[in-house]
Design a protein around this motif. Structure first.
Motif, PDB file in Angstrom:
ATOM      1  N   GLN A  12       0.863  -1.179   0.000  1.00 17.86           N
ATOM      2  CA  GLN A  12       0.000   0.000   0.000  1.00 17.86           C
ATOM      3  C   GLN A  12       0.894   1.221   0.000  1.00 17.86           C
ATOM      4  OE1 GLN A  12      -2.413  -0.281   3.456  1.00 17.86           O
ATOM      5  NE2 GLN A  12      -0.718  -0.309   4.870  1.00 17.86           N
ATOM      6  N   GLY A  13       0.298   2.365  -0.128  1.00 12.76           N
ATOM      7  CA  GLY A  13       1.080   3.600  -0.180  1.00 12.76           C
ATOM      8  C   GLY A  13       0.631   4.454  -1.340  1.00 12.76           C
ATOM      9  N   VAL A  14       1.590   5.023  -2.047  1.00 10.56           N
ATOM     10  CA  VAL A  14       1.320   5.937  -3.152  1.00 10.56           C
ATOM     11  C   VAL A  14       1.233   5.125  -4.445  1.00 10.56           C
ATOM     12  CG1 VAL A  14       2.213   7.918  -4.436  1.00 10.56           C
ATOM     13  CG2 VAL A  14       2.528   7.802  -1.962  1.00 10.56           C
ATOM     14  N   PRO A  15       0.182   5.337  -5.238  1.00 13.47           N
ATOM     15  CA  PRO A  15       0.068   4.605  -6.504  1.00 13.47           C
ATOM     16  C   PRO A  15       1.259   4.862  -7.427  1.00 13.47           C
ATOM     17  CG  PRO A  15      -2.008   5.659  -5.971  1.00 13.47           C
ATOM     18  CD  PRO A  15      -0.991   6.190  -4.999  1.00 13.47           C
ATOM     19  N   PHE A  16       1.688   3.808  -8.095  1.00 11.07           N
ATOM     20  CA  PHE A  16       2.782   3.855  -9.058  1.00 11.07           C
ATOM     21  C   PHE A  16       2.214   3.353 -10.378  1.00 11.07           C
ATOM     22  CE2 PHE A  16       6.287   1.618 -11.248  1.00 11.07           C
ATOM     23  CZ  PHE A  16       7.197   2.659 -11.363  1.00 11.07           C
ATOM     24  N   LEU A  17       2.069   4.267 -11.348  1.00  9.06           N
ATOM     25  CA  LEU A  17       1.422   3.933 -12.613  1.00  9.06           C
ATOM     26  C   LEU A  17       2.445   3.556 -13.681  1.00  9.06           C
ATOM     27  CD1 LEU A  17      -1.343   6.684 -12.830  1.00  9.06           C
ATOM     28  CD2 LEU A  17      -1.427   4.454 -11.707  1.00  9.06           C
ATOM     29  N   VAL A  18       2.066   2.564 -14.478  1.00  7.77           N
ATOM     30  CA  VAL A  18       2.857   2.139 -15.628  1.00  7.77           C
ATOM     31  C   VAL A  18       2.038   2.440 -16.884  1.00  7.77           C
ATOM     32  CG1 VAL A  18       4.097   0.377 -14.298  1.00  7.77           C
ATOM     33  CG2 VAL A  18       1.984  -0.234 -15.499  1.00  7.77           C
ATOM     34  N   ILE A  19       2.607   2.199 -18.038  1.00  6.82           N
ATOM     35  CA  ILE A  19       1.927   2.546 -19.293  1.00  6.82           C
ATOM     36  C   ILE A  19       0.543   1.907 -19.376  1.00  6.82           C
ATOM     37  CG2 ILE A  19       2.002   2.270 -21.806  1.00  6.82           C
ATOM     38  CD1 ILE A  19       4.974   2.945 -21.672  1.00  6.82           C
ATOM     39  N   GLY A  20       0.396   0.694 -18.894  1.00 10.35           N
ATOM     40  CA  GLY A  20      -0.909   0.040 -18.921  1.00 10.35           C
ATOM     41  C   GLY A  20      -1.978   0.795 -18.150  1.00 10.35           C
ATOM     42  N   ASN A  21      -1.558   1.611 -17.173  1.00 11.50           N
ATOM     43  CA  ASN A  21      -2.509   2.390 -16.373  1.00 11.50           C
ATOM     44  C   ASN A  21      -2.948   3.685 -17.058  1.00 11.50           C
ATOM     45  OD1 ASN A  21      -0.444   1.200 -13.954  1.00 11.50           O
ATOM     46  ND2 ASN A  21      -2.631   0.815 -13.738  1.00 11.50           N
ATOM     47  N   VAL A  22      -2.322   4.042 -18.183  1.00  9.25           N
ATOM     48  CA  VAL A  22      -2.685   5.283 -18.881  1.00  9.25           C
ATOM     49  C   VAL A  22      -3.008   5.048 -20.355  1.00  9.25           C
ATOM     50  CG1 VAL A  22      -1.329   6.710 -17.304  1.00  9.25           C
ATOM     51  CG2 VAL A  22      -0.285   5.922 -19.422  1.00  9.25           C
ATOM     52  N   ARG A  23      -2.953   3.803 -20.792  1.00  4.92           N
ATOM     53  CA  ARG A  23      -3.131   3.475 -22.213  1.00  4.92           C
ATOM     54  C   ARG A  23      -4.449   3.984 -22.783  1.00  4.92           C
ATOM     55  NH1 ARG A  23      -1.385  -1.811 -22.347  1.00  4.92           N
ATOM     56  NH2 ARG A  23       0.700  -1.118 -22.880  1.00  4.92           N
ATOM     57  N   SER A  24      -5.496   4.080 -21.948  1.00  6.77           N
ATOM     58  CA  SER A  24      -6.805   4.533 -22.427  1.00  6.77           C
ATOM     59  C   SER A  24      -6.948   6.053 -22.384  1.00  6.77           C
ATOM     60  CB  SER A  24      -7.907   3.893 -21.587  1.00  6.77           C
ATOM     61  OG  SER A  24      -7.806   4.347 -20.246  1.00  6.77           O
ATOM     62  N   GLN A  25      -5.844   6.766 -22.241  1.00  9.11           N
ATOM     63  CA  GLN A  25      -5.810   8.232 -22.138  1.00  9.11           C
ATOM     64  C   GLN A  25      -6.495   8.748 -20.876  1.00  9.11           C
ATOM     65  OE1 GLN A  25      -6.795   9.727 -26.268  1.00  9.11           O
ATOM     66  NE2 GLN A  25      -5.283  11.226 -25.617  1.00  9.11           N
ATOM     67  N   THR A  26      -6.588   7.906 -19.882  1.00  6.56           N
ATOM     68  CA  THR A  26      -7.075   8.299 -18.565  1.00  6.56           C
ATOM     69  C   THR A  26      -6.158   7.680 -17.524  1.00  6.56           C
ATOM     70  OG1 THR A  26      -8.528   6.375 -18.393  1.00  6.56           O
ATOM     71  CG2 THR A  26      -9.504   8.385 -19.312  1.00  6.56           C
ATOM     72  N   LEU A  27      -6.233   8.189 -16.299  1.00 10.41           N
ATOM     73  CA  LEU A  27      -5.480   7.592 -15.205  1.00 10.41           C
ATOM     74  C   LEU A  27      -6.318   6.460 -14.633  1.00 10.41           C
ATOM     75  CD1 LEU A  27      -4.226  10.812 -13.380  1.00 10.41           C
ATOM     76  CD2 LEU A  27      -3.001   9.412 -15.047  1.00 10.41           C
ATOM     77  N   ASN A  28      -5.803   5.247 -14.704  1.00 10.58           N
ATOM     78  CA  ASN A  28      -6.522   4.086 -14.204  1.00 10.58           C
ATOM     79  C   ASN A  28      -5.741   3.528 -13.012  1.00 10.58           C
ATOM     80  OD1 ASN A  28      -7.837   1.713 -13.689  1.00 10.58           O
ATOM     81  ND2 ASN A  28      -7.547   0.849 -15.730  1.00 10.58           N
ATOM     82  N   PHE A  29      -6.260   3.758 -11.822  1.00 11.65           N
ATOM     83  CA  PHE A  29      -5.575   3.322 -10.607  1.00 11.65           C
ATOM     84  C   PHE A  29      -5.973   1.901 -10.205  1.00 11.65           C
ATOM     85  CE2 PHE A  29      -5.443   7.945 -10.422  1.00 11.65           C
ATOM     86  CZ  PHE A  29      -4.114   8.173 -10.067  1.00 11.65           C
ATOM     87  N   ALA A  30      -6.925   1.308 -10.906  1.00 11.41           N
ATOM     88  CA  ALA A  30      -7.388  -0.036 -10.552  1.00 11.41           C
ATOM     89  C   ALA A  30      -6.252  -1.041 -10.721  1.00 11.41           C
ATOM     90  CB  ALA A  30      -8.577  -0.435 -11.422  1.00 11.41           C
ATOM     91  N   GLY A  31      -5.951  -1.748  -9.664  1.00 11.99           N
ATOM     92  CA  GLY A  31      -4.930  -2.783  -9.704  1.00 11.99           C
ATOM     93  C   GLY A  31      -3.515  -2.283  -9.902  1.00 11.99           C
ATOM     94  N   CYS A  32      -3.277  -1.003  -9.682  1.00 15.51           N
ATOM     95  CA  CYS A  32      -1.932  -0.459  -9.905  1.00 15.51           C
ATOM     96  C   CYS A  32      -0.982  -0.888  -8.784  1.00 15.51           C
ATOM     97  CB  CYS A  32      -1.970   1.055 -10.044  1.00 15.51           C
ATOM     98  SG  CYS A  32      -2.267   1.953  -8.511  1.00 15.51           S
ATOM     99  N   ARG A  33       0.277  -0.745  -9.055  1.00 13.46           N
ATOM    100  CA  ARG A  33       1.316  -1.003  -8.070  1.00 13.46           C
ATOM    101  C   ARG A  33       1.359   0.163  -7.089  1.00 13.46           C
ATOM    102  NH1 ARG A  33       6.050  -2.396 -12.432  1.00 13.46           N
ATOM    103  NH2 ARG A  33       4.878  -3.974 -13.570  1.00 13.46           N
ATOM    104  N   HIS A  34       2.111  -0.007  -6.013  1.00 11.42           N
ATOM    105  CA  HIS A  34       2.281   1.061  -5.029  1.00 11.42           C
ATOM    106  C   HIS A  34       3.742   1.158  -4.608  1.00 11.42           C
ATOM    107  CE1 HIS A  34      -2.056   0.359  -4.700  1.00 11.42           C
ATOM    108  NE2 HIS A  34      -2.111   1.616  -4.320  1.00 11.42           N
ATOM    109  N   VAL A  35       4.123   2.351  -4.164  1.00 21.44           N
ATOM    110  CA  VAL A  35       5.434   2.579  -3.559  1.00 21.44           C
ATOM    111  C   VAL A  35       5.194   3.193  -2.185  1.00 21.44           C
ATOM    112  CG1 VAL A  35       6.638   2.863  -5.763  1.00 21.44           C
ATOM    113  CG2 VAL A  35       5.669   4.869  -4.624  1.00 21.44           C
ATOM    114  N   SER A  36       6.207   3.140  -1.359  1.00 25.74           N
ATOM    115  CA  SER A  36       6.061   3.693  -0.010  1.00 25.74           C
ATOM    116  C   SER A  36       5.988   5.216  -0.065  1.00 25.74           C
ATOM    117  CB  SER A  36       7.242   3.273   0.868  1.00 25.74           C
ATOM    118  OG  SER A  36       8.424   3.915   0.423  1.00 25.74           O
TER     119      SER A  36
END
Length: 179
Positions: A12-36
């Motif tokens: 848990q922590g701060v969302p860490f987005l990869v290209i798959g999280n923005v491919r639809s031209q929106t920010l998709n936080f569903a199932g994203c990774r996290h960093v401290s």
């Protein structure tokens, strides 16, 4: 902090987005990774996206702009550039310009690699975008938004095949192919 080293993962922590999280031209936080939180706070300010910035994918599925419209904290992998427009540039204008075929063609021209194309930061910095006065940028964005809203209203009619968008009834055309 070095940006070429993958960040340590956290449950848990701060969302860490990869290209798959923005491919639809929106920010998709569903199932994203996290960093401290500690990792996030140690990032240089330019590596922490903020409202008004534009993310731009640089590797693989390159050329996808995503404008950040809220204050949510998150960070991105190094394959996503963070563009922070100056006060003389309307961020929505820049985002729309980055969506254009003209800009995508420039990105493609400077992309390197074969299996996984990469737009280097040096190439990204060389992309040319016509920049009208700020007041004209606002007018262009308003007109594009108006036209896109019209397209959104017409799209269901096109998909259903019931109307041509101008109020006329459409009739299916049947084509027979004989061998």
């Amino acid at each position: 902090m070095a940006i070429n080293i993958p960040p340590p993962k956290a449950d848990q922590g701060v969302p860490f987005l990869v290209i798959g999280n923005v491919r639809s031209q929106t920010l998709n936080f569903a199932g994203c990774r996290h960093v401290s939180e500690q990792y996030y706070k140690a990032l240089d300010a330019i590596r922490r996206p903020q409202k008004g910035d534009i993310l731009y994918t640089l590797v693989g599925s390159y050329g996808i702009p995503v404008m950040i419209t809220d204050e949510r904290q998150f960070c991105v992998q190094r394959h996503i550039g963070i563009l922070r427009p100056s006060p003389s540039i309307n961020a929505r204008f820049l985002s729309r310009a980055l969506e254009s075929k003209w800009v995508f063609d420039q990105a493609t021209a400077c992309a390197t690699g074969i299996a996984q194309k990469t737009v280097p930061l040096a190439g990204l910095r060389q992309i040319l975008i016509p920049l009208p006065p700020l007041s004209e940028q606002h007018r262009i964005v308003a007109k594009v938004d108006e036209l896109m809203a019209l397209c959104d209203r017409l799209e269901p009619l096109k998909v259903s095949g019931k109307h041509d968008g101008l109020g006329s009834q459409r009739h299916p055309i049947t084509i027979s192919i004989t061998a």
